[in-house]
Design a protein around this motif. Structure first.
Motif, mmCIF file in Angstrom:
data_model
loop_
_atom_site.group_PDB
_atom_site.id
_atom_site.type_symbol
_atom_site.label_atom_id
_atom_site.label_comp_id
_atom_site.label_asym_id
_atom_site.label_seq_id
_atom_site.Cartn_x
_atom_site.Cartn_y
_atom_site.Cartn_z
ATOM 1 N N VAL A 1 1.398 13.428 28.274
ATOM 2 C CA VAL A 1 1.584 14.610 28.935
ATOM 3 C C VAL A 1 1.959 14.601 30.325
ATOM 4 O O VAL A 1 2.700 15.335 31.054
ATOM 5 C CB VAL A 1 0.183 15.187 28.573
ATOM 6 C CG1 VAL A 1 0.064 16.562 29.428
ATOM 7 C CG2 VAL A 1 -0.171 15.207 27.452
ATOM 8 N N SER B 1 3.503 25.937 26.047
ATOM 9 C CA SER B 1 2.240 26.265 26.357
ATOM 10 C C SER B 1 1.539 25.076 26.763
ATOM 11 O O SER B 1 1.559 24.107 25.984
ATOM 12 C CB SER B 1 1.525 27.117 25.389
ATOM 13 O OG SER B 1 2.235 28.123 24.863
ATOM 14 N N HIS B 2 0.768 25.218 27.753
ATOM 15 C CA HIS B 2 -0.107 23.836 28.232
ATOM 16 C C HIS B 2 -0.990 23.301 26.994
ATOM 17 O O HIS B 2 -1.569 24.194 26.438
ATOM 18 C CB HIS B 2 -0.918 24.386 29.531
ATOM 19 C CG HIS B 2 -0.257 24.669 30.633
ATOM 20 N ND1 HIS B 2 0.670 23.577 31.311
ATOM 21 C CD2 HIS B 2 0.050 25.810 31.313
ATOM 22 C CE1 HIS B 2 1.266 24.206 32.133
ATOM 23 N NE2 HIS B 2 1.127 25.524 32.302
ATOM 24 N N GLY B 3 -1.011 21.961 27.191
ATOM 25 C CA GLY B 3 -1.756 21.577 26.074
ATOM 26 C C GLY B 3 -1.441 21.779 24.668
ATOM 27 O O GLY B 3 -2.300 21.537 23.943
ATOM 28 N N HIS C 1 -0.378 20.360 21.991
ATOM 29 C CA HIS C 1 0.266 19.055 21.229
ATOM 30 C C HIS C 1 -0.893 18.608 20.332
ATOM 31 O O HIS C 1 -1.992 19.008 20.336
ATOM 32 C CB HIS C 1 0.664 17.964 22.431
ATOM 33 C CG HIS C 1 -0.171 18.117 23.669
ATOM 34 N ND1 HIS C 1 -1.589 17.694 23.491
ATOM 35 C CD2 HIS C 1 0.091 18.395 24.641
ATOM 36 C CE1 HIS C 1 -1.911 18.052 24.811
ATOM 37 N NE2 HIS C 1 -1.150 18.214 25.605
ATOM 38 N N ASP D 1 -2.600 20.594 31.866
ATOM 39 C CA ASP D 1 -2.385 19.828 30.580
ATOM 40 C C ASP D 1 -3.676 19.159 30.073
ATOM 41 O O ASP D 1 -4.490 19.253 29.186
ATOM 42 C CB ASP D 1 -1.256 18.964 30.397
ATOM 43 C CG ASP D 1 -0.196 19.573 29.872
ATOM 44 O OD1 ASP D 1 -0.254 20.830 29.446
ATOM 45 O OD2 ASP D 1 1.005 19.252 30.595
ATOM 46 N N GLU D 2 -4.320 18.479 31.052
ATOM 47 C CA GLU D 2 -5.641 17.635 30.903
ATOM 48 C C GLU D 2 -6.624 18.573 30.858
ATOM 49 O O GLU D 2 -7.761 18.502 29.687
ATOM 50 C CB GLU D 2 -5.655 16.714 32.127
ATOM 51 C CG GLU D 2 -4.733 15.643 32.223
ATOM 52 C CD GLU D 2 -5.141 14.866 33.471
ATOM 53 O OE1 GLU D 2 -4.254 13.862 33.597
ATOM 54 O OE2 GLU D 2 -5.870 15.281 34.540
ATOM 55 N N VAL E 1 -6.513 21.560 29.651
ATOM 56 C CA VAL E 1 -6.608 22.410 28.238
ATOM 57 C C VAL E 1 -6.962 21.354 27.101
ATOM 58 O O VAL E 1 -7.752 21.765 26.281
ATOM 59 C CB VAL E 1 -5.356 22.960 28.031
ATOM 60 C CG1 VAL E 1 -5.205 23.408 26.756
ATOM 61 C CG2 VAL E 1 -4.661 23.995 28.935
ATOM 62 N N THR E 2 -6.659 20.248 27.245
ATOM 63 C CA THR E 2 -6.906 19.145 26.309
ATOM 64 C C THR E 2 -8.391 18.906 26.406
ATOM 65 O O THR E 2 -8.854 18.868 25.323
ATOM 66 C CB THR E 2 -6.288 17.798 26.603
ATOM 67 O OG1 THR E 2 -4.748 17.968 26.982
ATOM 68 C CG2 THR E 2 -6.258 16.755 25.463
ATOM 69 N N HIS F 1 -10.022 21.684 24.810
ATOM 70 C CA HIS F 1 -10.061 21.593 23.190
ATOM 71 C C HIS F 1 -10.999 20.571 22.676
ATOM 72 O O HIS F 1 -11.672 20.717 21.653
ATOM 73 C CB HIS F 1 -8.630 21.113 22.696
ATOM 74 C CG HIS F 1 -7.659 22.294 22.883
ATOM 75 N ND1 HIS F 1 -7.705 23.144 21.694
ATOM 76 C CD2 HIS F 1 -6.521 22.553 23.215
ATOM 77 C CE1 HIS F 1 -6.889 24.102 21.648
ATOM 78 N NE2 HIS F 1 -6.198 23.670 22.745
ATOM 79 N N LYS F 2 -11.107 19.349 23.441
ATOM 80 C CA LYS F 2 -12.122 18.501 22.874
ATOM 81 C C LYS F 2 -13.540 18.812 22.894
ATOM 82 O O LYS F 2 -14.254 18.493 21.978
ATOM 83 C CB LYS F 2 -11.948 17.201 23.671
ATOM 84 C CG LYS F 2 -10.585 16.576 23.075
ATOM 85 C CD LYS F 2 -10.355 15.080 23.865
ATOM 86 C CE LYS F 2 -9.137 14.306 23.332
ATOM 87 N NZ LYS F 2 -8.824 13.488 24.272
ATOM 88 N N ALA G 1 -3.206 29.205 27.640
ATOM 89 C CA ALA G 1 -3.566 28.617 26.356
ATOM 90 C C ALA G 1 -5.276 28.224 26.661
ATOM 91 O O ALA G 1 -5.877 27.694 25.664
ATOM 92 C CB ALA G 1 -2.940 27.178 26.048
#
Lengths: 425, 179
Positions: free
Chosen positions: A3, A421-423, A425, B17-18, B20-21, B24-25, B44
């Motif tokens: 990422v 879109s962010h994240g 994946h 990104d981190e 959002v990841t 999600h987790k 997101a």
């Protein structure tokens, strides 16, 4: 997880990766078939009906409805294209090449104008031998220097040349964004030129489309006039074009490369614009109505009387529902605007409503021989001719769409479009 | 019994990104009462932290409906019932004339509901919030860092395990947020 790296590195794409999918050519062929059949049928119908003056008139009435619709798609594309150059934004970038393909149908639209020149006498009271009352005769005598056959054709030629210049430049410069710019300065220079051309072009568009709409549709009535007429046409063309382009965009989004390029954000934005145009048209249309209705003057109100009596009232009410109420209520919904299939269905409904609206504007003008206003008596030609003209136009559109990559690959906003879109994946 | 005096645990991330990841987790782990903080909107995120859809659009719809009916009612009552006056030879109940006012009061009702409803639902203005107790948050939340807070209200919240969970998400730092 990679990422980190992908987020930092600028994303790029080459024009080769943006080649239109096979479906564009497939649709061109299919619409060409429809156009061929409908054209042959139109010729047959002309031969069948051309025996009488009323029959020929009926033919050209139907032809004019189809023509005004196609012309609106072409010129609406030009206007929206210039608008997106002035405002910028990713909503316009994803539509950009479609709008350009729409503008490049100008030669077809010019060719299709020729039958109107030959059918003028059956359509326009100032060109024909239709029975007129004393007011109509007086109005046409006063306006004879402007409303005559030669000057009508001359003006049309002037409009087409003016639009042609803008369309030529918009399309020529756009190709420069398919190659890597020499320098950031050169790119910015091009962007500014686009912006100035678009800004100036929109002013020229506002004037010319008003004059053309007055020439081609308003003068069907010898006396009546409306000062908001040009704006109605601007809003109507923007609405038709946005609806048509959304139908095509959502179809393209089923196939690569648009499948991975079209994000919910841009689809949503364009859906919002569609809603805005639906509301704008209704607003302008109602403004015209309430002023004329309140004034209740004989030379104005007859236009609405002709369109609400003799069987036209259900047509008008149906148009209120499918041109405004249903699209408005549906497009309020955020999820619908993000759903390609459902958005496409609403857009298709709007396109039918647009043809219906033009039909309702044009046809009640034609008086029966007894002198009363035209009754609502649709003819088979009222359906076949708009289909033939629209199919010809759509064929030309897909032919032009196939010619260029679906996005200008080196446009400065392309990296943002490529960013998922962010994240995600 | 949950630990008192603790608002939640906060983790700091370097990129959207981190964040959002991580969100999600955390959602997959079963956490529901959490909030994410970012210097700019990240689309997101809404979905990632699983906030339910706002009911504001429905409030606005009914606010507009009410405004419209009130406006039309006012016109009808004044023009037809209370002080009937023939204007321009039109019928008393001349609905086309009523439409501009009806439209404006619809917009008024809808927009007032939107503003007041928005403030009511998001709890603004809010002079104090526990996250302000964290210095890193004050310095970076509006500039260049991304934060995720799991609140102690969450049924799954346990101070130690939740802290451990966030640390495992490669957070740049994890803090307890006092109330």
């Amino acid at each position: 997880m990679a990422v980190h790296e992908t987020h930092a590195a600028p994303r790029t794409v080459t024009p080769e990766q943006l080649t239109p999918p096979w479906v564009v050519d497939h649709l061109r062929k299919r619409w060409m078939g429809i156009a061929g059949l409908a054209t042959i049928l139109s010729f047959a119908l002309y031969l069948y009906y051309s025996g009488t003056f009323e029959g020929r008139q009926q033919f050209f009435r139907a032809y004019l409805v189809g023509y005004i619709f196609c012309f609106g798609l072409m010129l609406g594309s030009t206007a929206l294209l210039m608008l997106q150059h002035v405002t910028g934004g990713k909503w316009g970038l994803v539509l950009r090449r479609q709008l350009e393909a729409g503008t490049r149908t100008l030669p077809i639209v010019v060719l299709l104008f020729i039958p109107i020149i030959f059918g003028m006498q059956y359509l326009y009271p100032w060109a024909g031998s239709m029975p007129l009352d004393i007011h109509g005769q007086h109005a046409l005598n006063v306006r004879a220097d402007y409303l005559n056959a030669k000057w009508f054709v001359g003006r049309a030629a002037i409009y087409f040349v003016i639009w042609g210049i803008f369309i030529y430049l918009l399309n020529k410069w756009s190709l420069k964004q398919d190659v890597l710019p020499e320098s950031p300065e050169a790119y910015n220079d091009l962007r500014l030129r686009f912006m100035r051309l678009g800004g100036g072009g929109l002013v020229v568009y506002a004037v010319t489309v008003s004059l053309a709409a007055i020439d081609w549709v308003m003068t069907l009535d010898p006396v009546w006039y409306s000062t908001i007429w040009g704006m109605l046409y601007m809003a109507g063309q923007a609405l038709s074009t946005m609806a048509f382009m959304l139908v095509v965009l959502t179809l393209l989004a089923k196939y690569e490369p648009m499948k991975s390029l079209l994000r919910k954000t841009e689809l949503h934005d364009n859906g919002k614009l569609l809603l805005a145009f639906v509301m704008l048209y209704a607003y302008l249309s109602f403004s015209q109505f309430i002023i004329i209705w309140s004034g209740n003057l004989p030379e104005e109100i007859t236009w609405y009387l002709a369109r609400t009596q003799h069987g036209w009232k259900p047509v008008m009410l149906l148009l209120v529902v499918i041109h405004f109420v249903i699209p408005f209520l549906l497009l309020l919904n955020r999820d619908l605007k993000k759903n390609p299939t459902r958005l496409r269905n609403v857009a298709i409904l709007i396109l039918f409503a647009r043809v219906g609206e033009i039909f309702w504007q044009v046809n009640p003008n034609f008086k029966e021989t007894s002198g009363i206003t035209g009754h609502f008596n649709p003819n088979i030609m009222d359906m076949v001719l708009p289909i033939a003209l629209a199919a010809i136009w759509i064929t030309a559109f897909f032919y032009q769409l196939k010619k260029r990559p679906l996005l200008p690959a080196y446009h400065h906003l392309v990296p943002e479009i490529l960013e998922p879109s962010h994240g995600a994946h | 019994m949950k630990p008192t005096g603790i608002y939640g645990v906060m983790a700091e991330f370097n990129t959207p990104d981190e964040l959002v990841t991580a969100a999600h987790k955390a959602y997959a782990e079963g956490y529901r009462k959490m909030d994410a903080y970012s210097p700019f909107p990240i689309e997101a995120l809404d979905e990632a932290i699983g906030i339910p859809k706002t009911i504001l659009p429905w409030l606005v719809f009914f606010g507009g409906l009410f405004g419209g009916m009130a406006g039309y009612g006012l016109e009808y009552w004044t023009q037809v019932i209370h002080f009937p006056l023939i204007i321009g030879g039109k019928p008393l109940h001349s609905w086309p004339n009523f439409i501009p006012v009806w439209f404006e009061t619809t917009v008024l009702g809808a927009s007032l509901t939107a503003v007041i409803g928005m403030l009511g639902l998001n709890g603004l203005p809010l002079p104090y919030h526990p996250v302000f107790n964290i210095d890193r948050f004050l310095d970076h939340a509006q500039k260049d860092k991304f934060f995720l807070v799991i609140e102690s209200k969450d049924p799954k919240f346990k101070l130690d395990s939740s802290k451990q969970f966030l640390s495992n998400l490669q957070a740049q730092g994890v803090w307890e947020v006092p109330n």
